[in-house]
Each structure stands twice: as structure tokens, then as C-alpha cells.
Design a protein around this motif. Sequence first.
Motif, mmCIF file in Angstrom:
data_model
loop_
_atom_site.group_PDB
_atom_site.id
_atom_site.type_symbol
_atom_site.label_atom_id
_atom_site.label_comp_id
_atom_site.label_asym_id
_atom_site.label_seq_id
_atom_site.Cartn_x
_atom_site.Cartn_y
_atom_site.Cartn_z
ATOM 1 N N LEU A 58 0.813 -1.214 0.000
ATOM 2 C CA LEU A 58 0.000 0.000 0.000
ATOM 3 C C LEU A 58 0.845 1.262 0.000
ATOM 4 C CD1 LEU A 58 -2.868 -0.979 2.470
ATOM 5 C CD2 LEU A 58 -3.105 -0.464 0.038
ATOM 6 N N LEU A 59 1.788 1.362 0.925
ATOM 7 C CA LEU A 59 2.622 2.553 1.086
ATOM 8 C C LEU A 59 3.728 2.251 2.072
ATOM 9 C CD1 LEU A 59 0.342 5.107 3.076
ATOM 10 C CD2 LEU A 59 0.267 2.653 3.243
ATOM 11 N N GLU A 60 4.695 3.140 2.168
ATOM 12 C CA GLU A 60 5.789 2.976 3.124
ATOM 13 C C GLU A 60 5.239 3.108 4.544
ATOM 14 O OE1 GLU A 60 9.686 5.527 4.639
ATOM 15 O OE2 GLU A 60 8.764 5.965 2.686
ATOM 16 N N VAL A 61 5.664 2.214 5.429
ATOM 17 C CA VAL A 61 5.157 2.230 6.802
ATOM 18 C C VAL A 61 6.309 2.382 7.782
ATOM 19 C CG1 VAL A 61 3.939 0.915 8.590
ATOM 20 C CG2 VAL A 61 3.139 0.840 6.225
ATOM 21 N N ASP A 62 6.189 3.371 8.667
ATOM 22 C CA ASP A 62 7.130 3.586 9.763
ATOM 23 C C ASP A 62 6.355 3.567 11.070
ATOM 24 O OD1 ASP A 62 9.442 3.969 8.156
ATOM 25 O OD2 ASP A 62 8.787 6.016 7.719
ATOM 26 N N SER A 63 7.072 3.579 12.173
ATOM 27 C CA SER A 63 6.408 3.620 13.472
ATOM 28 C C SER A 63 7.193 4.491 14.438
ATOM 29 C CB SER A 63 6.259 2.211 14.059
ATOM 30 O OG SER A 63 7.536 1.650 14.357
ATOM 31 N N VAL A 64 6.477 5.048 15.398
ATOM 32 C CA VAL A 64 7.087 5.737 16.531
ATOM 33 C C VAL A 64 6.439 5.184 17.784
ATOM 34 C CG1 VAL A 64 7.636 7.848 15.257
ATOM 35 C CG2 VAL A 64 5.446 7.658 16.435
ATOM 36 N N ILE A 65 7.156 5.244 18.886
ATOM 37 C CA ILE A 65 6.676 4.697 20.147
ATOM 38 C C ILE A 65 6.169 5.827 21.044
ATOM 39 C CG2 ILE A 65 7.255 3.335 22.195
ATOM 40 C CD1 ILE A 65 7.323 1.729 19.633
ATOM 41 N N GLN A 66 4.962 5.685 21.523
ATOM 42 C CA GLN A 66 4.448 6.559 22.569
ATOM 43 C C GLN A 66 4.713 5.838 23.887
ATOM 44 O OE1 GLN A 66 0.176 7.148 22.667
ATOM 45 N NE2 GLN A 66 0.343 9.106 23.735
ATOM 46 N N GLU A 67 5.701 6.307 24.614
ATOM 47 C CA GLU A 67 6.173 5.581 25.791
ATOM 48 C C GLU A 67 5.128 5.515 26.902
ATOM 49 O OE1 GLU A 67 8.799 3.847 26.008
ATOM 50 O OE2 GLU A 67 9.989 4.532 24.290
ATOM 51 N N GLN A 68 4.294 6.554 27.018
ATOM 52 C CA GLN A 68 3.264 6.581 28.044
ATOM 53 C C GLN A 68 1.931 6.986 27.420
ATOM 54 O OE1 GLN A 68 5.578 9.348 30.704
ATOM 55 N NE2 GLN A 68 4.995 7.855 32.269
ATOM 56 N N PRO A 69 0.818 6.463 27.944
ATOM 57 C CA PRO A 69 -0.506 6.796 27.384
ATOM 58 C C PRO A 69 -0.967 8.176 27.837
ATOM 59 C CG PRO A 69 -0.760 5.298 29.235
ATOM 60 C CD PRO A 69 0.730 5.469 29.025
#
Length: 303
Positions: A104-115
Motif C-alpha cells: 500500500l505505502l511505506e510504513v514507519d512507526s514511533v513509540i508513545q512511551e506513556q498513554p
Amino acid sequence: MTDVVASSTRAFRTAVVPAAGLGTRFLPATKTVPKELLPVVDTPGIELVAGEAADSGAERLVIVTSPGKDGVVAHFVEDLVLESKLEASGKLAALAKVRKAPGLLEVDSVIQEQPLGLGHAVGCVESVLDDDEDAIAVLLPDDLVLPRGVLEIMARVRAKRGGSVLCAIDVPKDAVSAYGVFDVEIVPDAVNPDVLKVVGMVEKPAVEDAPSTFAAAGRYLLDRAIFDALRRIKPGAGGELQLTDAIALLISEGHPVHVVVHRGTRHDLGNPGGYLRASVDLALDSDDYGPSLRKWLADRLDR
């Protein structure tokens, strides 16, 4: 490439999907399976949202996840062993389905350390944007907006009027207390009557206090100024940073914000009732499942 998609590409390159939640309303299923991977008929909800982003001209999807929740991103990674087995056994229809998400498209991620809220989740993305990106699209995976196409309209509105553009649905008056509700004004020169100027937002108002029946529908096209606003707002209830507070701050400072009222369907995949309705809705439109499901439903309702 169509003119619509070309316009959307100019409006934004990165689509953001916040997917760091625990999915508590779906326990015990989400104890091991991320809510975003639960299938709507046979396709995970997040793949449906990613497909919408790709159709609207996004080149990259950034998924905001929480520590240890990497299965959502893994869904978009090629599984060459599985693909080779399907191909060798002649299961070409299944092979095409498996290959769809990674293509579909390039996928990256980032981490949200706390909610720390939706605003905080969106703020986590700033560090991975290119310097020349002046806007992002945010798609909440709990919201399935049908038919697709509202992001293209939102992109055209931003191209004409600047600022940020949000998606709204017109909800029954007695349901407004479940939503963030827009305070809007008519745009005198708007050709499309469903394009309105936002002058304020109220989170889950009492029925008598609601400024309109136009409620937020989980699609945002946000000017990069949102990140500065997120740094300047204070945490609200539960210590969370609210995206609506940052948008309200921009409005108060003269930043143009408009809504596009979507006249189609919106399903809430974030709760079992909405999820079931979405599954039935999509299944009824399916050539594979629709005819038999329609017959079964008619028989079942007759009973």
C-alpha cells in the motif's frame, strides 16, 4: 494519477494512525491480539485505514504504537515464507490478499512511551517528518468512514483556504454527548454547503449546551502549526494532552480551521457493537459473502 490524488499528495505526504491503546473494550480478545488487527470481515481495521490513506495520496504511514505492541506494524511487513507457500499451492487469491498491505505505502512507526492522550500521540510524530512537510493527515483507526474520499475533499479545502481541515458527521441531537462537537459558521463563498468554518469545539457537551450536531469523525488534515500548539497546551483530565485543546488554541489565535461534513457512513470500530455493524455492512457489499449473508439475515429476522 488522477487530479484528485495529485492534489492530495501536495496537501500531505504522511498519514498518521494512533494505535497505542490497549483495546480494553474488546478484552479478552485484545489480551493477545491488537484491536487494530481484528478483522472487519477478512481485513484488519488498520489495513482498511491504510488503504484509505493510500487512496488519498499519502506516501507514508506512521503508526504510533506503545512499547511491546509491534504486531500492528508487522502486518505491513512482507512474509516471504507464507507467500511462497501460497504461490506453490496455487492459492493465488489468498496470495493477493497477503501482499496487499505491504504494497500500500511505506510504513514507519514511533513509540508513545506513556498513554498521555491523542495530542501527545500526534506530537510524537514531529521528529520523523521531513522539513518540507507542512501538513499531516491523522486517521483514527477506530473510525471507519465510508465511502472513501473525504480526505481528498479536505485536501482541496486546505488548498483553497489554508490552515487545518477536519471531518465531521451530522449526528442525532440526543447523541451529541458522546462526541466532540463543532461550533461552526457558514462560509459565504463556499460552493460546497458541507464546508463550514470552525469557531470552537466542545468535548462531549450536554444536549442543551451543544453548539451544533456536527461531531468529530476521526479524520484530520492538520497544519504543521499543530505541533507548536501541542507544546503550549496543558494536560487535561488524567494528565492527557488533548488534540482538541491544541486545535482550539489555534482557532483562538486566528488559525483557519474548517470542517467537511461527511454524508456517508461512519462505523466505530472501537466498541463491539460498532465493530459488528461495520462487519455486516462490508460483508453485505461483498460478492463473496453478501448474497448468502443477506438471505441468512432475512431468515433470522423473520424468526
